[in-house]
Design an enzyme around this catalytic site. Structure first.
Site, short mmCIF file in Angstrom:
data_model
loop_
_atom_site.label_atom_id
_atom_site.label_comp_id
_atom_site.label_asym_id
_atom_site.label_seq_id
_atom_site.Cartn_x
_atom_site.Cartn_y
_atom_site.Cartn_z
N GLU A 144 0.82 -1.21 0.00
CA GLU A 144 0.00 0.00 0.00
C GLU A 144 0.86 1.27 0.00
O GLU A 144 0.54 2.26 -0.67
CB GLU A 144 -0.92 0.02 1.24
CG GLU A 144 -1.89 -1.16 1.30
CD GLU A 144 -1.35 -2.30 2.15
OE1 GLU A 144 -2.13 -2.88 2.91
OE2 GLU A 144 -0.13 -2.60 2.05
N CYS A 184 -2.74 -3.58 7.22
CA CYS A 184 -2.44 -3.80 8.64
C CYS A 184 -2.87 -2.58 9.45
O CYS A 184 -2.94 -1.46 8.95
CB CYS A 184 -0.95 -4.07 8.83
SG CYS A 184 0.13 -2.69 8.40
N CYS A 242 -0.63 0.47 7.79
CA CYS A 242 -1.02 0.91 6.45
C CYS A 242 -2.42 1.53 6.45
O CYS A 242 -2.72 2.40 5.63
CB CYS A 242 -0.97 -0.26 5.47
SG CYS A 242 0.70 -0.86 5.14
N THR A 300 20.20 -39.04 0.36
CA THR A 300 20.22 -38.29 -0.91
C THR A 300 21.56 -37.58 -1.10
O THR A 300 22.10 -37.51 -2.21
CB THR A 300 19.06 -37.29 -0.96
OG1 THR A 300 17.82 -37.98 -0.82
CG2 THR A 300 19.06 -36.52 -2.27
N LEU A 336 21.55 -28.21 -4.30
CA LEU A 336 20.24 -27.63 -3.93
C LEU A 336 20.20 -26.12 -4.13
O LEU A 336 19.57 -25.40 -3.36
CB LEU A 336 19.89 -27.98 -2.48
CG LEU A 336 19.79 -29.46 -2.13
CD1 LEU A 336 19.25 -29.64 -0.72
CD2 LEU A 336 18.91 -30.22 -3.12
N GLU A 381 12.25 -32.63 -0.75
CA GLU A 381 12.66 -33.36 -1.96
C GLU A 381 13.08 -34.80 -1.66
O GLU A 381 13.55 -35.50 -2.55
CB GLU A 381 13.77 -32.60 -2.68
CG GLU A 381 13.30 -31.32 -3.33
CD GLU A 381 14.21 -30.85 -4.45
OE1 GLU A 381 15.12 -31.59 -4.85
OE2 GLU A 381 14.01 -29.73 -4.93
#
Length: 376
Positions: free
Chosen positions: A63, A86, A95, A207, A215, A308
């Site tokens: 805003e 808010c 805001c 993994t 990653l 993952e």
């Protein structure tokens, strides 16, 4: 969590400008945690005069960006904002007060803020000060955009997405413990787009040992790396693993239990941008207590978590009902019986007792198929 029904009433122009506010809000996806993604558009006599979005926690809200760009032209205009303004002072001023001060005549809100510090008080403040407020425009779309924020506000834990690339026969690899390309380039591109929009990504020690991944996010024009979370209850991760020596702004958390070797904890902690976090072990299971882990990540301001795998990780999250959304990239091939399955030591008695997805969608990714659904 429960998605609102699709809204069908209200005028076309309200839908049109709220859709533009949503487009603004999406620019902040993956960048605003623990704050929500919010977009705002200011309109006068059917013409847009400014727009803005929230870029990062601690910086001006959507805003404020829109009001600053509009200047005096905001007086008497209409603001479209995806989330209720808010009405409290946090890291930035309220805001709702700025909207009233700017002299806006009308505010169209996508959804009420679920934050207990707001939750309708922003709308009440606007109405009490003579501003017309219409709410619930494209509410479902606004809600969907901020599922991670909503989950974090309501439960203090991240929104968990289980992601995997697999064959038609449910295999993650062709040979157990040996990496191999399963899905096509379009799925890989989608994966890196996902990583760019998630706060954190999680895998297990198996993994790391099998794939030695980084990653990181690899997109044309750059991208943002998520925080990396490695579950390794006994700290067997090699010190020369690629994931421990990255040129990345994002942290890497190595999560172990109280049974881990103290010397190994010290060696890992000495590495740059690597943090070792000790979490209590799962009662009877020996692994990391996942609910405690999610609470810890929530305390770090992490709102979205991409899991993952591998198979033991996926199974553990499913068994404990900790998955909110599933995203499976299915390749049009059969990998055979020697590969690693999507799930390990996970069984159900019948269809009625099987974990079943809702809000299901099927999206082509080249020759692959993305199957997505929710558990809420």
């Amino acid at each position: 969590m429960r998605l609102p029904e699709q809204s069908s009433s209200h005028c076309d122009s309200d839908h049109k400008f709220m859709a533009q506010a949503l487009a603004e809000a999406r620019k902040g996806v993956g960048r605003t945690a623990p704050n929500p993604c919010v977009g705002a558009v200011i309109v006068r006599e059917g013409q847009e005069i400014s727009r803005g979005y929230h870029k990062k926690a601690g910086t001006p809200h959507a805003e404020i960006h829109a009001l600053q760009r509009a200047g005096d032209a905001a007086r008497g205009a209409t603001m479209y904002v995806t989330l209720e303004p808010c009405n409290h002072t946090g890291r930035t001023p309220p805001c709702s007060h700025a909207v009233v001060k700017a002299g806006l005549k009308r505010v169209v809100v996508g959804m009420t803020d679920p934050n207990p510090l707001v939750h309708g008080s922003g709308i009440d403040y606007l109405r009490d000060h003579g501003v017309e407020v219409v709410s619930g425009i494209l509410e479902r779309e606004c809600y969907e955009l901020n599922l991670p924020f909503i989950k974090h506000i309501q439960n203090a834990t991240p929104f968990v997405v289980m992601k995997a690339g697999m064959s038609l026969d449910g295999k993650l690899s062709y040979q157990a413990g040996i990496p191999g390309k399963m899905t096509g380039k379009e799925s890989l591109e989608k994966l890196h787009t996902l990583r760019d929009t998630f706060d954190a990504i999680l895998i297990g020690r198996v993994t790391v040992l099998a794939d030695n991944p980084s990653l990181t996010t690899r997109l044309q024009g750059g991208g943002r790396d998520p925080v990396r979370v490695i579950l390794d209850s006994s700290l067997q991760i090699p010190l020369d693993s690629k994931i421990l020596h990255l040129d990345s702004k994002a942290k890497t958390y190595i999560v172990c239990t109280e049974l881990a070797n103290s010397d190994k904890i010290a060696s890992l902690s000495a590495l740059e941008n690597v943090c070792v976090q000790v979490i209590d072990s799962q009662e009877g299971g020996g692994g990391v207590h996942l609910k405690s882990l999610l609470r810890f990540l929530g305390e770090q301001g992490i709102c979205s978590l991409l899991v993952e795998g591998g198979s033991k990780i996926h199974s553990s999250f499913l068994k404990q009902n900790l998955v909110d959304r599933v995203m499976l990239f299915v390749a049009p091939l059969f990998a055979g019986s020697a590969g690693t399955s999507l799930l390990d030591e996970f069984s159900v008695a019948d269809r009625d007792s099987a974990p079943t997805l809702k809000n299901i969608s099927y999206t082509p990714c080249g020759d692959d198929l993305l199957v997505q659904g929710d558990f809420f």
